[in-house]
Each structure stands twice: as structure tokens, then as C-alpha cells.
Design a protein around this motif. Structure first.
Motif, PDB file in Angstrom:
ATOM      1  N   ASP A  55       0.807  -1.224   0.000  1.00 39.03           N
ATOM      2  CA  ASP A  55       0.000   0.000   0.000  1.00 39.03           C
ATOM      3  C   ASP A  55       0.833   1.263   0.000  1.00 39.03           C
ATOM      4  N   ASN A  56       2.061   1.197  -0.501  1.00 38.65           N
ATOM      5  CA  ASN A  56       2.901   2.389  -0.558  1.00 38.65           C
ATOM      6  C   ASN A  56       3.477   2.523  -1.952  1.00 38.65           C
ATOM      7  N   THR A  57       3.310   3.706  -2.558  1.00 40.12           N
ATOM      8  CA  THR A  57       3.760   3.900  -3.925  1.00 40.12           C
ATOM      9  C   THR A  57       4.591   5.171  -4.049  1.00 40.12           C
ATOM     10  N   TYR A  58       5.428   5.184  -5.091  1.00 38.98           N
ATOM     11  CA  TYR A  58       6.196   6.374  -5.454  1.00 38.98           C
ATOM     12  C   TYR A  58       5.877   6.730  -6.891  1.00 38.98           C
ATOM     13  N   TYR A  59       5.735   8.036  -7.169  1.00 38.81           N
ATOM     14  CA  TYR A  59       5.551   8.525  -8.539  1.00 38.81           C
ATOM     15  C   TYR A  59       6.502   9.690  -8.781  1.00 38.81           C
ATOM     16  N   SER A  60       7.029   9.753  -9.979  1.00 39.03           N
ATOM     17  CA  SER A  60       7.821  10.927 -10.337  1.00 39.03           C
ATOM     18  C   SER A  60       6.881  12.128 -10.460  1.00 39.03           C
ATOM     19  N   ASP A  61       7.412  13.299 -10.263  1.00 39.01           N
ATOM     20  CA  ASP A  61       6.590  14.504 -10.329  1.00 39.01           C
ATOM     21  C   ASP A  61       5.922  14.675 -11.690  1.00 39.01           C
ATOM     22  N   SER A  62       6.571  14.211 -12.728  1.00 36.66           N
ATOM     23  CA  SER A  62       6.049  14.406 -14.080  1.00 36.66           C
ATOM     24  C   SER A  62       4.805  13.583 -14.370  1.00 36.66           C
ATOM     25  N   VAL A  63       4.550  12.529 -13.569  1.00 36.00           N
ATOM     26  CA  VAL A  63       3.390  11.683 -13.845  1.00 36.00           C
ATOM     27  C   VAL A  63       2.398  11.646 -12.689  1.00 36.00           C
ATOM     28  N   LYS A  64       2.749  12.262 -11.582  1.00 28.46           N
ATOM     29  CA  LYS A  64       1.895  12.218 -10.396  1.00 28.46           C
ATOM     30  C   LYS A  64       0.516  12.783 -10.724  1.00 28.46           C
ATOM     31  N   GLY A  65      -0.517  12.055 -10.328  1.00 25.31           N
ATOM     32  CA  GLY A  65      -1.890  12.474 -10.601  1.00 25.31           C
ATOM     33  C   GLY A  65      -2.432  11.986 -11.935  1.00 25.31           C
ATOM     34  N   ARG A  66      -1.554  11.475 -12.795  1.00 24.27           N
ATOM     35  CA  ARG A  66      -1.994  10.975 -14.108  1.00 24.27           C
ATOM     36  C   ARG A  66      -1.773   9.475 -14.257  1.00 24.27           C
ATOM     37  N   PHE A  67      -0.744   8.958 -13.647  1.00 25.84           N
ATOM     38  CA  PHE A  67      -0.412   7.531 -13.758  1.00 25.84           C
ATOM     39  C   PHE A  67      -0.718   6.829 -12.439  1.00 25.84           C
ATOM     40  N   THR A  68      -1.089   5.542 -12.554  1.00 33.97           N
ATOM     41  CA  THR A  68      -1.338   4.727 -11.370  1.00 33.97           C
ATOM     42  C   THR A  68      -0.692   3.364 -11.543  1.00 33.97           C
ATOM     43  N   ILE A  69       0.130   2.974 -10.573  1.00 32.88           N
ATOM     44  CA  ILE A  69       0.730   1.652 -10.577  1.00 32.88           C
ATOM     45  C   ILE A  69      -0.069   0.758  -9.647  1.00 32.88           C
ATOM     46  N   SER A  70      -0.266  -0.488 -10.069  1.00 34.80           N
ATOM     47  CA  SER A  70      -1.007  -1.437  -9.249  1.00 34.80           C
ATOM     48  C   SER A  70      -0.508  -2.840  -9.532  1.00 34.80           C
ATOM     49  N   ALA A  71      -0.908  -3.759  -8.680  1.00 34.61           N
ATOM     50  CA  ALA A  71      -0.481  -5.150  -8.842  1.00 34.61           C
ATOM     51  C   ALA A  71      -1.629  -6.096  -8.565  1.00 34.61           C
ATOM     52  N   ASP A  72      -1.654  -7.178  -9.302  1.00 31.75           N
ATOM     53  CA  ASP A  72      -2.600  -8.275  -9.076  1.00 31.75           C
ATOM     54  C   ASP A  72      -1.762  -9.498  -8.722  1.00 31.75           C
ATOM     55  N   ASN A  73      -1.678  -9.790  -7.432  1.00 30.57           N
ATOM     56  CA  ASN A  73      -0.804 -10.885  -6.996  1.00 30.57           C
ATOM     57  C   ASN A  73      -1.274 -12.242  -7.516  1.00 30.57           C
ATOM     58  N   ALA A  74      -2.575 -12.402  -7.650  1.00 29.65           N
ATOM     59  CA  ALA A  74      -3.100 -13.671  -8.152  1.00 29.65           C
ATOM     60  C   ALA A  74      -2.648 -13.940  -9.592  1.00 29.65           C
ATOM     61  N   LYS A  75      -2.486 -12.858 -10.363  1.00 27.74           N
ATOM     62  CA  LYS A  75      -2.041 -12.986 -11.754  1.00 27.74           C
ATOM     63  C   LYS A  75      -0.539 -12.747 -11.895  1.00 27.74           C
ATOM     64  N   ASN A  76       0.117 -12.438 -10.773  1.00 27.81           N
ATOM     65  CA  ASN A  76       1.563 -12.140 -10.794  1.00 27.81           C
ATOM     66  C   ASN A  76       1.879 -11.059 -11.835  1.00 27.81           C
ATOM     67  N   THR A  77       1.057 -10.016 -11.833  1.00 26.96           N
ATOM     68  CA  THR A  77       1.116  -8.983 -12.865  1.00 26.96           C
ATOM     69  C   THR A  77       1.101  -7.597 -12.227  1.00 26.96           C
ATOM     70  N   VAL A  78       1.873  -6.700 -12.820  1.00 27.45           N
ATOM     71  CA  VAL A  78       1.890  -5.306 -12.414  1.00 27.45           C
ATOM     72  C   VAL A  78       1.377  -4.464 -13.575  1.00 27.45           C
ATOM     73  N   TYR A  79       0.631  -3.419 -13.254  1.00 30.83           N
ATOM     74  CA  TYR A  79       0.035  -2.561 -14.271  1.00 30.83           C
ATOM     75  C   TYR A  79       0.505  -1.121 -14.107  1.00 30.83           C
ATOM     76  N   LEU A  80       0.445  -0.391 -15.213  1.00 33.99           N
ATOM     77  CA  LEU A  80       0.634   1.051 -15.171  1.00 33.99           C
ATOM     78  C   LEU A  80      -0.490   1.671 -15.991  1.00 33.99           C
ATOM     79  N   GLN A  81      -1.447   2.273 -15.301  1.00 34.00           N
ATOM     80  CA  GLN A  81      -2.532   2.985 -15.959  1.00 34.00           C
ATOM     81  C   GLN A  81      -2.066   4.405 -16.222  1.00 34.00           C
ATOM     82  N   MET A  82      -2.115   4.804 -17.476  1.00 31.53           N
ATOM     83  CA  MET A  82      -1.627   6.120 -17.872  1.00 31.53           C
ATOM     84  C   MET A  82      -2.774   6.920 -18.463  1.00 31.53           C
ATOM     85  N   ASN A  83      -3.132   8.010 -17.815  1.00 28.07           N
ATOM     86  CA  ASN A  83      -4.215   8.879 -18.269  1.00 28.07           C
ATOM     87  C   ASN A  83      -3.675  10.255 -18.626  1.00 28.07           C
TER      88      ASN A  83
END
Length: 115
Positions: A55-83
Motif C-alpha cells: 500500500d505504498n507507492t512512489y511517482y515521479s513529479d512528471s506523472v503524479k496524478g496521471r499515472f497509477t501503478i497497481s499489482a494483481d498478486n493472483a495474476k503475478n502482474t503489475v500494471y501502469l494505468q496512464m491517463n
């Protein structure tokens, strides 16, 4: 040793969205600090976002508020949602797993933001 494969890159217009996926194999993502880096054309690779702990994340200033990193442990997958993508987000995006001083990288996913 973990093996990472990215997908989801492509061409998108400014203001659009993309979601990158990083599927891990060979090891569980829970054992690593998972993150996303990017390398714009002619520039150095830079950290975009990282899951630093539960439950702790870091974002660079250039993407903060627009990008979201998340993980699905069941799928062993990490995502980057970019808006709200901008032309300056154009880059090759790399999934990264970090543990005990060792970095593991995917092959990269190209993202081009252009009208």
C-alpha cells in the motif's frame, strides 16, 4: 530469477489513456519492489512509478496524478494505468523488479503520444 514481459504499448493521441501490463514468471512479484521506468528518445532511463511496500507507492513529479501503478498478486502482474497522456510521455516503458541490489528488466513497451 524473475522474468518480465510487458504489453499494452502503442500509439495514442494527447489526452488519451493506455494501460501497460507486466507479467512476471519464475518468481512471485511479492518478493520484489516492482516498478516502471521509461526511456524517452535520446534521453536516459528514468523511474516513473514504484510499489515500495504494501500500500505504498512512489511517482515521479512528471506523472503524479496521471499515472497509477497497481499489482494483481493472483495474476503475478503489475500494471501502469496512464491517463491524460502528453507528447512528453513518449518513451519505451520498462517493467522492473528490484531486490537485494539486483534489477531485473522486461524487454520494453513503446508508447507514442502524438496527434
Amino acid at each position: 530469477q524473475v522474468h518480465l514481459v510487458e504489453s499494452g504499448g502503442g500509439l495514442v493521441q494527447p489526452g488519451g489513456s493506455l494501460r501497460l501490463s507486466c507479467v512476471a514468471s519464475g518468481s512471485n512479484i511479492n518478493l520484489y519492489h516492482m516498478g516502471w521506468y521509461r526511456q524517452p528518445p535520446g534521453k536516459q532511463r528514468e523511474l516513473v512509478a514504484r510499489l515500495t511496500s504494501i500500500d505504498n507507492t512512489y511517482y515521479s513529479d512528471s506523472v503524479k496524478g496521471r499515472f497509477t501503478i497497481s499489482a494483481d498478486n493472483a495474476k503475478n502482474t503489475v500494471y501502469l494505468q496512464m491517463n491524460s497522456l502528453k507528447s512528453e510521455d513518449t518513451a519505451v516503458y520498462y517493467c522492473n523488479a528490484f531486490r537485494f541490489g539486483d534489477h531485473y528488466w522486461g524487454q520494453g513497451a513503446r508508447v507514442t503520444v502524438s496527434s
